[in-house]
Enzyme design. Structure first.
Site, PDB file in Angstrom:
ATOM      1  N   CYS A  84       0.832  -1.206   0.000  1.00 17.70           N
ATOM      2  CA  CYS A  84       0.000   0.000   0.000  1.00 17.70           C
ATOM      3  C   CYS A  84       0.870   1.262   0.000  1.00 17.70           C
ATOM      4  O   CYS A  84       1.575   1.488  -0.975  1.00 17.70           O
ATOM      5  CB  CYS A  84      -1.002  -0.031   1.154  1.00 17.70           C
ATOM      6  SG  CYS A  84      -2.338   1.148   0.913  1.00 17.70           S
ATOM      7  N   HIS A 190      -3.837  -4.796  -0.283  1.00 18.55           N
ATOM      8  CA  HIS A 190      -3.387  -5.358   0.997  1.00 18.55           C
ATOM      9  C   HIS A 190      -3.439  -6.884   0.947  1.00 18.55           C
ATOM     10  O   HIS A 190      -4.502  -7.456   1.204  1.00 18.55           O
ATOM     11  CB  HIS A 190      -4.288  -4.857   2.126  1.00 18.55           C
ATOM     12  CG  HIS A 190      -4.036  -3.439   2.490  1.00 18.55           C
ATOM     13  ND1 HIS A 190      -3.067  -3.066   3.398  1.00 18.55           N
ATOM     14  CD2 HIS A 190      -4.598  -2.292   2.056  1.00 18.55           C
ATOM     15  CE1 HIS A 190      -3.056  -1.752   3.519  1.00 18.55           C
ATOM     16  NE2 HIS A 190      -3.970  -1.244   2.718  1.00 18.55           N
ATOM     17  N   GLU A 192      -2.383  -8.919   3.046  1.00 13.98           N
ATOM     18  CA  GLU A 192      -2.670  -9.448   4.397  1.00 13.98           C
ATOM     19  C   GLU A 192      -4.150  -9.369   4.740  1.00 13.98           C
ATOM     20  O   GLU A 192      -4.574  -9.888   5.760  1.00 13.98           O
ATOM     21  CB  GLU A 192      -1.814  -8.711   5.435  1.00 13.98           C
ATOM     22  CG  GLU A 192      -2.275  -7.315   5.832  1.00 13.98           C
ATOM     23  CD  GLU A 192      -1.979  -6.214   4.811  1.00 13.98           C
ATOM     24  OE1 GLU A 192      -1.542  -6.530   3.678  1.00 13.98           O
ATOM     25  OE2 GLU A 192      -2.205  -5.038   5.148  1.00 13.98           O
TER      26      GLU A 192
END
Lengths: 210, 253
Positions: A84, A190, A192
């Site tokens: 990001c 993202h 994650e």
């Protein structure tokens, strides 16, 4: 093997840590802002949420951190993943708020979404989007072509050299979702927070030996 | 293309889910983490926790709930309920929340929205707006719809967007719990005045309501509790229905 997440006070680094820990088999994963620990890493991750200038200033204010990153990533060519704003920081310059220089590892600017192209679309872009590869890359290996990643941002990285765009996504306009060259990659999304797709990419990163 | 998000919301009281899905084989139906895992597997696009604890101990438990959820579920998490200060933000984000929603505190102190957006980024600042019609006017309410404020809904929406909020969670108190659908007029009116994403909430009784919220109300995401919790509809079912109506949704396997 050791994967170090650069912890420079930018937002939710724990999610990145948890994601990497979840997929790590041969790596220990840790958070650190210590230049010595960064130097000992085999894989390096630079997360980032919030405003570009805020992240750039906090990174540069950590004594010796940018220098250690430069040595390990640019000189020693260790595998590097920016996430990001951590991806956007690779740029020469970010225009958010008053504007601010980035790491300048990949020539280009971080600019707002094209207002004409995104007319009628909510900004920030918040939600899932497809990933369209521009070239084959080890980080995308074995990921479902129809799978999606989670995006949250109002600014986009526009690299000068189109060869640095590894994959793009569409939101009113086509723009860079995965940037990189040689040992460097950055994701606008993202991983994650992107369930199996994202974890798959993190797993690919830990196995990546460019 | 804009993918519409489906967000199940879990009400958590003193660390326990108040109304949860009751699946056979679920070890502990009251455990928010177990519920979150189910929604994760079902293809939810995000998860929302609303803390309705009445005690300080209950509030404290929430941090542990978020932390354990974030270890198990790799989806964006929004947490709301009783958030009052920048420190609350800090702590919830550190536990693994991605977005924190504020309601009463933002009305008491609008500076909180600006400060949180500046420190943590607009993307994690959600302002929840509860609206009830009073004499034909959309008024903003706090305290679960018990206290009326001076603000009109559309003015407040513009104000929070100006302050730096990244998203609005819009609940129609007139519709909440009725199962009669979103307040589409309110949604569309708010859509016309702000450019940040709007999550529609309150009133979903069937799958067509979700479609209407997007197509007629212009919502970027739909939040629902009852229709998923009581097993009336599943998330894959909702997504299929929306896709058939021509809405872009993320289909997971």
């Amino acid at each position: 093997m050791r994967c170090v997440i650069v912890d420079y006070g930018s937002g939710n680094v724990r999610s990145v840590l948890r994601g990497l820990e979840h997929v790590a088999t041969n790596h220990t994963v840790c958070l650190s802002d210590d230049p010595k620990t960064i130097a000992e890493a085999d894989h390096l991750v630079l997360p980032g949420v919030g405003a570009f200038s805020h992240c750039a200033h906090s990174l540069k204010s950590r004594l010796g951190v940018s220098e250690a990153l430069y040595q390990q990533v640019i000189e020693r060519k260790k595998p590097f993943l920016g996430i990001c704003v951590g991806m956007q920081l690779l740029a020469s310059y970010g225009e958010e708020y008053d504007g601010c220089a980035g790491l300048d590892w990949i020539a280009g600017r971080v600019q707002p979404f094209d207002p004409k192209a995104t007319q009628g679309l909510a900004i920030p872009r918040m939600g899932w989007g497809g990933l369209i590869p521009n070239q084959k890359h080890p980080l995308l290996a074995d990921l479902s072509p129809s799978g999606m990643m989670y995006f949250v941002h109002s600014y986009v990285f526009r690299p000068e050299n189109p060869d640095h765009i590894l994959a793009h996504t569409e939101y009113g306009e086509n723009y860079c979702a995965l940037v990189g060259y040689e040992n460097i990659v950055g994701t606008q999304f993202h991983p994650e927070k992107s369930q199996q797709m994202g974890l798959g990419l993190l797993n690919n990163f830990l196995h990546w030996m460019p | 293309m804009s993918m519409v998000r489906i967000i199940p919301c879990l009400d958590v009281k003193e660390g326990r889910v108040v109304k949860g899905v009751n699946f056979v084989g679920l070890r502990d139906a009251g455990d928010p983490v177990e519920q979150a895992k189910i929604y994760d597997q079902a293809g939810a696009d995000e998860l929302c926790f609303l803390d309705i604890s009445a005690t300080a101990e209950g509030k404290e438990t929430m941090y542990d709930v978020i932390s354990r959820t974030a270890e198990n579920v790799f989806l964006p998490l929004t947490v709301g309920g009783g958030v009052a200060t920048v420190e609350d933000y800090q702590r919830l984000l550190a536990c693994g929340a991605d977005k924190v929603s504020v309601n009463s505190a933002a009305l008491r102190n609008p500076g909180l929205v600006a400060e949180a957006a500046q420190r943590f980024g607009a993307q994690c600042v959600v302002v929840a707006i509860d609206v009830k019609t009073v004499d034909g006017v959309w008024k903003v309410f706090t305290h679960g719809g018990r206290r009326e404020t001076e603000w009109q809904a559309l003015d407040w929406a513009c104000e929070v967007a100006r302050l730096g909020a990244g998203e609005i969670l819009l609940t129609s108190m007139d519709r909440d719990g009725t199962g009669s659908g979103f307040d589409l007029e309110l949604l569309a009116a708010m859509r016309a005045v702000v450019h940040i994403p709007i999550v529609a909430s309150g009133g979903v009784g069937n799958l067509q309501h979700l479609v209407d919220g997007v197509q007629k109300g212009g919502a970027n995401a739909v939040l629902a509790a009852s229709i998923f919790h009581f097993g009336t509809h599943s998330i894959p079912e909702a997504k299929r229905y929306m896709a058939e109506a021509g809405i872009s949704v993320r289909i997971t396997l």
